[in-house]
Design a protein around this motif. Structure first.
Motif, PDB file in Angstrom:
ATOM      1  N   SER A 151       0.740  -1.462   0.008  1.00 19.34           N
ATOM      2  CA  SER A 151      -0.382  -0.355   0.262  1.00 19.34           C
ATOM      3  C   SER A 151       0.621   1.171  -0.036  1.00 19.34           C
ATOM      4  N   THR A 152       2.064   1.160  -0.735  1.00 21.01           N
ATOM      5  CA  THR A 152       2.631   2.312  -0.779  1.00 21.01           C
ATOM      6  C   THR A 152       2.772   3.291  -1.802  1.00 21.01           C
ATOM      7  N   LYS A 154       0.341   5.510  -5.103  1.00 22.62           N
ATOM      8  CA  LYS A 154      -0.711   5.778  -4.947  1.00 22.62           C
ATOM      9  C   LYS A 154      -2.023   5.996  -6.203  1.00 22.62           C
ATOM     10  N   GLU A 201       3.149   8.539  -7.089  1.00 20.66           N
ATOM     11  CA  GLU A 201       2.800   9.712  -7.567  1.00 20.66           C
ATOM     12  C   GLU A 201       2.027   9.709  -8.948  1.00 20.66           C
ATOM     13  N   GLN A 202       0.809  10.190  -8.016  1.00 21.58           N
ATOM     14  CA  GLN A 202      -0.117  10.641  -9.294  1.00 21.58           C
ATOM     15  C   GLN A 202      -0.528  11.439 -10.469  1.00 21.58           C
ATOM     16  N   LYS A 224     -10.922   6.834  -8.053  1.00 20.91           N
ATOM     17  CA  LYS A 224      -9.979   6.762  -6.996  1.00 20.91           C
ATOM     18  C   LYS A 224     -10.764   6.239  -5.441  1.00 20.91           C
ATOM     19  N   THR A 235      -6.646  16.415   5.603  1.00 19.68           N
ATOM     20  CA  THR A 235      -5.500  15.615   5.097  1.00 19.68           C
ATOM     21  C   THR A 235      -6.213  13.876   4.753  1.00 19.68           C
ATOM     22  N   TYR A 236      -5.914  14.035   3.479  1.00 16.26           N
ATOM     23  CA  TYR A 236      -6.710  12.133   2.974  1.00 16.26           C
ATOM     24  C   TYR A 236      -5.903  11.699   2.215  1.00 16.26           C
ATOM     25  N   ASN A 237      -6.126  11.058   2.246  1.00  9.98           N
ATOM     26  CA  ASN A 237      -5.175   9.777   0.664  1.00  9.98           C
ATOM     27  C   ASN A 237      -6.203   9.091   0.779  1.00  9.98           C
ATOM     28  N   HIS A 239      -6.235   6.832  -3.311  1.00 10.84           N
ATOM     29  CA  HIS A 239      -5.572   5.651  -4.477  1.00 10.84           C
ATOM     30  C   HIS A 239      -6.176   5.951  -5.908  1.00 10.84           C
TER      31      HIS A 239
END
Length: 539
Positions: A151-152, A154, A201-202, A224, A235-237, A239
């Motif tokens: 899960s590293t 993005k 990175e996106q 996403k 802040t939000y994370n 995928h």
């Protein structure tokens, strides 16, 4: 008496000498009144300079810790700059020269020869050379750590094509290697119908999508998923997932165009061949050599059906060939034609029927500029295929029992060229039948590469070692599409020229490998040049 005294003393010296205050040796006058050997035993300007520092290198990506991970080749200017930053105490002296001392790569050692200057007693300047040995140790960088942690990533780009073969992905692999478009991917996984690229990175995923849209006709869908949130800091994370679907068409496929799309293209024949697939699909009429382009909007709005693919190709032998005029209706508009294409009427026989029966077939083809009697050619034998009624009228026309696609070449002693491959971090397991199908598709792609000069311009073709293959068959100079040795080995010569340029650049910047003889010569030069001059002078 004065003359006798002068003759007994001898000739008068050009300069006066004094005795060294330490060893009483006769020396030139200098501010310290000491010889070079005595000054070196009394003063050491390299004191406090680290001579055995440590360098850290990532074993996965071979980058160096600067701080910050940077890429540098062995014995390069960039690596020398990193090494000099690791030498503590070098700021107390003036660095005059730095050069490499040759070491084996597997020794995990780097050696630099440094020449420094420093002001010593009474303003005299002393110059001294010494060696610094660096120990290379392994340390995993942040990017390589992410490869072994779940899960590293993005963003993931999922490339898919709903077909039964992998020829499109073989070509896409060569394009990625040619342009190094996958360099920012932290993980690559292969699947039965595509490839997945994972990014940290996106924006790196957006670069890959832009590259795919420029080389293949495809459509992209994005989504996403929220995987973490911090309500206090807002802040939000997420995928991000991108699905890139390539149109289900490949080079040499026989396709059926819808009526509306054929009318949009100016009454283009509905049954045609796929000549090439890049950002658009290039179609060619095998009976007039006229071409048309179908972009992604055409493919999405109209359902272009693939009638036959490369698995249904039949090998024929050319028994005779005569030039002919293209079949063209009076209402057919003028369009762009294939470069150097010539229509011809050829007499063919299936290769497996030679020596068994006398069955032949006459066909019209756009490959008249490539074929001659005795050549082998691949084509679709429409009379032996189970096609629907829409294609029945097309097959019933004269000279349309066989549609020729491309010329083939024999390789009794192997090819003198090869294609590069990149390693995938995960590959789906295949059974024996599926592996055989993949190998068969790869061989078809290799045949397409050797018979299409425009296709070879988009990829990199590598030479095979001379000892691994024998001398191939004689090349036909009139066949412009066939791959030739000059095309392959010219790239190798270019790499040799680049290596010579790099070597000359290293010489200009005094980044050389020192052997024992050169070290002895440098020591002799230093022993001759070592000496003391006045205040501000060099030693």
């Amino acid at each position: 008496e004065l003359g006798e005294t002068m003759s007994s003393v001898g000739p008068i010296a050009d300069y006066a000498t004094v005795a060294c205050c330490m060893c009483s040796a006769s020396i030139q006058p200098n501010p310290t009144n000491m010889c070079v050997q005595c000054i070196r035993t009394t003063v050491d300007i390299t004191e406090g300079i680290a001579t055995k520092p440590t360098m850290y290198q990532c074993r996965g990506c071979l980058r160096w810790l600067k701080p910050g991970w940077v890429k540098a080749d062995y014995e390069s200017r960039e690596l020398m700059a990193i090494c000099l930053r690791k030498v503590q105490g070098l700021g107390k002296v003036k660095l005059v020269d730095a050069s490499w001392i040759w070491t084996e790569i597997h020794s995990r050692r780097l050696k630099l020869k440094l020449t420094v200057q420093k002001e010593v007693i009474n303003g005299a300047i002393l110059q001294q050379s010494f060696a610094v040995e660096f120990s290379v140790k392994n340390q995993q960088c942040v990017d390589c750590q992410a490869l072994y942690t779940n899960s590293t990533w993005k963003a993931v780009v999922q490339v898919r094509q709903r077909v039964e073969h992998k020829r499109t992905f073989f070509h896409l692999e060569q394009l990625l290697l040619k342009h190094n478009a996958h360099q920012y991917a932290i993980n690559v996984q292969g699947h039965k119908d595509g490839i997945d690229f994972f990014y940290g990175e996106q924006n790196n995923a957006a670069r890959m999508i832009s590259f795919l849209e420029n080389v293949t006709p495809c459509r992209t869908k994005s989504s996403k998923k929220l995987v973490g949130a911090d309500n206090h800091s807002n802040t939000y994370n997420f995928h991000y997932s991108y699905l890139v679907t390539i149109v289900p068409m490949c080079k040499d496929d026989l396709v059926l165009l819808p009526k509306k799309l054929a009318e949009t293209m100016g009454q283009f024949p509905r049954v045609c061949l796929v000549q090439r697939v890049n950002s658009n699909v290039i179609l060619v009429d095998p009976f007039s050599a006229q071409t048309a382009e179908a972009n992604i909007e055409h493919c999405g709005r109209h359902a272009i059906r693939v009638l036959l693919d490369g698995k249904r190709l039949t090998k024929f032998t050319v028994l005779g060939i005569e030039p002919a005029l293209p079949v063209r209706k009076a209402t057919m508009p003028h369009r762009r034609r294939m470069r150097k294409a010539r229509m011809a009427e050829v007499t063919l026989a299936r290769e497996r029927d030679l020596g068994k029966n006398d069955e032949t077939v006459v066909a019209m083809t756009h490959l008249g500029h490539l074929l001659k009697t005795g050549d082998s050619v691949l084509g679709y034998h429409l009379t032996n295929e189970n096609l629907d009624e829409e294609v029945g009228d097309f097959v019933s026309s004269p000279f349309r029992d066989v549609i020729l696609v491309r010329k083939t070449y024999s390789h009794d002693k192997g090819r003198f060229w090869k294609l590069d491959e990149f390693e995938k971090d995960a590959e789906v397991e295949l059974n024996r039948r599926e592996r055989e199908n993949v190998e068969r598709d790869y061989e078809r792609y290799m045949q397409q590469v050797e018979a299409d000069r425009e296709l070879r311009k988009q990829i990199s073709v590598l030479p095979v070692a001379e000892g691994s293959i024998g001398e191939g068959e004689s090349e036909d100079e009139s066949d412009e599409e066939r791959i030739k040795r000059e095309e392959v080995f010219s790239d190798e010569q270019t790499e040799e020229d680049e290596s010579e340029i790099v070597t000359s650049m290293r010489k200009n910047f005094n980044i050389l490998r020192f052997d024992d003889d050169s070290e002895d010569e440098d020591e002799q030069k230093e022993s001759k040049g070592d000496g003391l001059e006045g205040v501000g002078g060099d030693v």
